[in-house]
Design an enzyme around this catalytic site. Sequence first.
Site, short mmCIF file in Angstrom:
data_model
loop_
_atom_site.label_atom_id
_atom_site.label_comp_id
_atom_site.label_asym_id
_atom_site.label_seq_id
_atom_site.Cartn_x
_atom_site.Cartn_y
_atom_site.Cartn_z
N GLY A 126 0.79 -1.24 0.00
CA GLY A 126 0.00 0.00 0.00
C GLY A 126 0.82 1.27 0.00
N HIS A 352 -4.58 14.65 15.32
CA HIS A 352 -3.32 15.41 15.27
C HIS A 352 -3.38 16.72 16.07
CE1 HIS A 352 -2.40 12.46 12.35
NE2 HIS A 352 -2.76 13.09 11.27
N LYS A 445 -7.93 25.08 13.19
CA LYS A 445 -8.34 25.28 11.80
C LYS A 445 -7.61 24.22 10.99
CE LYS A 445 -6.86 29.11 9.70
NZ LYS A 445 -6.74 30.48 9.16
N1 LIG Z 1 -1.58 6.80 3.06
C1 LIG Z 1 -1.40 7.72 3.99
O1 LIG Z 1 -0.79 8.78 3.76
C2 LIG Z 1 -1.94 7.52 5.37
C3 LIG Z 1 -2.57 6.34 5.71
N2 LIG Z 1 -3.00 6.15 6.98
C4 LIG Z 1 -3.64 4.90 7.38
O2 LIG Z 1 -2.73 3.84 7.15
C5 LIG Z 1 -3.40 2.67 6.71
C6 LIG Z 1 -2.85 2.27 5.35
O3 LIG Z 1 -3.01 3.32 4.46
P1 LIG Z 1 -2.72 3.17 2.89
O4 LIG Z 1 -1.41 2.51 2.68
O5 LIG Z 1 -2.98 4.47 2.30
O6 LIG Z 1 -3.87 2.18 2.49
P2 LIG Z 1 -4.09 1.41 1.12
O7 LIG Z 1 -5.47 1.72 0.67
O8 LIG Z 1 -2.98 1.66 0.18
O9 LIG Z 1 -4.12 -0.10 1.64
C7 LIG Z 1 -2.96 -0.82 2.03
C8 LIG Z 1 -3.04 -2.22 1.51
O10 LIG Z 1 -4.14 -2.88 2.11
C9 LIG Z 1 -4.75 -3.76 1.17
N3 LIG Z 1 -6.16 -3.38 1.01
C10 LIG Z 1 -6.64 -2.21 0.55
N4 LIG Z 1 -7.99 -2.22 0.57
C11 LIG Z 1 -8.36 -3.42 1.04
C12 LIG Z 1 -9.60 -4.04 1.31
N5 LIG Z 1 -10.74 -3.40 1.09
N6 LIG Z 1 -9.60 -5.29 1.80
C13 LIG Z 1 -8.45 -5.94 2.04
N7 LIG Z 1 -7.24 -5.39 1.80
C14 LIG Z 1 -7.19 -4.17 1.32
C15 LIG Z 1 -4.00 -3.58 -0.14
O11 LIG Z 1 -3.04 -4.62 -0.24
P3 LIG Z 1 -3.30 -6.00 -0.97
O12 LIG Z 1 -4.40 -5.80 -1.95
O13 LIG Z 1 -1.99 -6.32 -1.61
O14 LIG Z 1 -3.65 -6.93 0.11
C16 LIG Z 1 -3.28 -2.29 0.02
O15 LIG Z 1 -2.08 -2.24 -0.69
C17 LIG Z 1 -4.88 3.03 6.69
O16 LIG Z 1 -5.43 2.66 7.91
C18 LIG Z 1 -4.86 4.54 6.56
O17 LIG Z 1 -6.02 5.11 7.10
C19 LIG Z 1 -2.80 7.08 7.96
C20 LIG Z 1 -2.19 8.27 7.67
C21 LIG Z 1 -1.74 8.61 6.36
O1 LIG Z 2 -2.97 11.61 8.91
C1 LIG Z 2 -3.00 12.33 7.93
O2 LIG Z 2 -1.98 13.18 7.75
C2 LIG Z 2 -1.70 13.70 6.47
C3 LIG Z 2 -0.78 14.89 6.69
O3 LIG Z 2 0.42 14.45 7.25
P1 LIG Z 2 1.75 15.27 7.03
O4 LIG Z 2 2.73 14.60 7.88
O5 LIG Z 2 2.06 15.20 5.56
O6 LIG Z 2 1.45 16.67 7.43
C4 LIG Z 2 -2.94 14.12 5.74
O7 LIG Z 2 -2.63 14.47 4.42
C5 LIG Z 2 -3.91 12.97 5.72
O8 LIG Z 2 -5.14 13.39 5.16
C6 LIG Z 2 -4.18 12.45 7.12
O9 LIG Z 2 -4.90 11.24 7.03
#
Ligand SMILES: NC(=O)C1=CN([C@@H]2O[C@H](COP(=O)(O)OP(=O)(O)OC[C@H]3O[C@@H](n4cnc5c(N)ncnc54)[C@H](OP(=O)(O)O)[C@@H]3O)[C@@H](O)[C@H]2O)C=CC1
Ligand SMILES: O=C1O[C@H](COP(=O)(O)O)[C@@H](O)[C@H](O)[C@H]1O
Length: 603
Positions: A126, A352, A445
Amino acid sequence: MAALSSSTHCRSSAYSRYALSSSASSSLNGQPRRVGFSSSSSSLPQRFFPAKLSLQCRRNSHQNLVFMQDGAVATAAAQTENETSLKELKNGLFSGPSLEESKDAVDFDVSEDESTVSITVVGASGDLAKKKIFPALFALYYEGFLPKHFTIYGYARSKMTDAELRNMVSRTLTCRIDKRENCDEKMEEFLKRCFYHSGQYDSQENFAALDKKLKEHEGGRVSNRLFYLSIPPNIFIDAVKCASSSASSGNGWTRVIVEKPFGRDSESSAALTNALKQYLDEDQIFRIDHYLGKELVENLSVLRFSNLIFEPLWSRQYIRNVQLIFSEDFGTEGRGGYFDHYGIIRDIMQNHLLQILALFAMETPVSLDAEDIRNEKVKVLRSMRPLRLEDVVVGQYKSHTKGGVTYPGYTDDKTVPNDSLTPTFAAAALFIDNARWDGVPFLMKAGKALHTKRAEIRVQFRHVPGNLYNRNFGTDLDRATNELVIRVQPDEAIYLKINNKVPGLGMRLDRSNLNLHYAARYSKEIPDAYERLLLDAVEGERRLFIRSDELDAAWSLFTPLLKELEEKKIIPEYYPYGSRGPVGAHYLAARYNVRWGDLNLER
Ligand SMILES: NC(=O)C1=CN([C@@H]2O[C@H](COP(=O)(O)OP(=O)(O)OC[C@H]3O[C@@H](n4cnc5c(N)ncnc54)[C@H](OP(=O)(O)O)[C@@H]3O)[C@@H](O)[C@H]2O)C=CC1
Ligand SMILES: O=C1O[C@H](COP(=O)(O)O)[C@@H](O)[C@H](O)[C@H]1O
């Protein structure tokens, strides 16, 4: 004497990161509990230790703890003695034999060879894993903060070989600007320690197969295991259940980092916590809020509690208002599906900004230990008034064309319903009903698709009573008040706006900044928040992670408001992409005699 407690620290101060941590609280499923080292290193990087007190800890041949300070060595056979020695060292009282005199200390490094740490990134395919987790792990490796024996596993459903994972990861690794030496070599070494296992998140069998592979790498050592759940929240529980039943450590600690969102409201958060607690003890759960890992957020307590000049001013007596401001100059493109279910209040404010507020406003903790700090944060949160609809303004960005470029509106995203009322902007006034902060507005904000990317804390001080220079300031006396700005990002800085005389024979006053500008002051690159937090999780340091009662208190403040917004279908104020956000935010601030500090031209 009982076995080492779960946080028996071998550290020069509470801020040092390397801890001797017992696995006592961490093994799962009634497995025997054994003491294990969370980490140890024969050459701990100097940066965690104050210049004058360079301590290292490791085990010697007799399995006693060894503390080393500037060439002096102290050994201690039991925890009490260790603590005494540590205190003596801290106080400069210890006069043990020199390093040369003690062979034990230099010749043996048993702990490094007897334990291992395996880090499994669940959801390795992911966005977060690629963008943040693997690069942070590499940075830790590069800087020598990972233990000698460590293995990193990527786990996800996608089919990938080890080589493909390495290839994917290698594209996101970067070297520090100030440390490029041997970087390619280090990357290669790091990638050799990365492996991949494909599996379902709800399959005991697949996690058992992972366990088998982990064991092969662990080679019979005390195994410590960290699982980073980088997956959508709806599969957290499945993954925790399988990891705990089929892949937890049998003889060391097992910890799980859980990413936000921790629920959508009080009920769902409590349900998530209860479900997690079926499989994990609270002290195995590391709820991450990456803002707590940001350098300037961590510096908040240092600023307050190690400088005489700030703490006496830190109350309603001198502070008019506090502003916590988050803005991004891009929208939710690509994350609309997630975002629409949560909105900006849950995405940024409830976690945050509220965490920063709690650190900012808490009373002096008894010590820098995690529980003492978290106790104080909870007290602040529990002293706050739940938000009311009238104390909040919500907005949503709409499409805007500028310089021939059209920026999409929030609902133009295909994953967002056309009639979505989800706020992408919110401003709120919060109050802490305690003796220190009674009546002081804390304004928050947060917004997406605004004109700038910035996160800062602004502390506006009261007017100088009977100010002799009032007439030099013109009619706007607010402009003459002091303001302390803690710019969390970008371009980290702490500056204090003061009034001074313009040099010359006249008496003209000016506004100037006493400025600690990090880039000018320090040549070292500031580590990413995820580095600090991952390292803390490996070490069992919980100070920067959210405890369940903090989470409950945080949700209690926001849940009534969130429900009301949804039930009443409150229509957000629309603002153009790239603007400064809804004007409603100014009216809200004005109601409390506040002017947003980020709108001043001089900033
Ligand atoms: N991306 C960001 O900047 C941030 C993310 N987060 C949190 O971190 C976590 C991961 O985020 P992120 O990497 O963006 O998430 P992704 O949507 O990229 O999901 C991560 C992995 O989980 C698997 N996945 C996705 N959707 C599903 C599903 N519906 N069912 C089962 N497996 C699934 C996929 O892997 P595969 O298909 O290979 O199994 C995917 O590569 C989340 O909880 C998110 O809220 C928090 C802060 C910032
Ligand atoms: O947790 C989150 O943070 C990012 C912002 O993080 P930063 O370290 O780049 O300031 C935000 O974009 C995202 O929506 C939120 O889920």
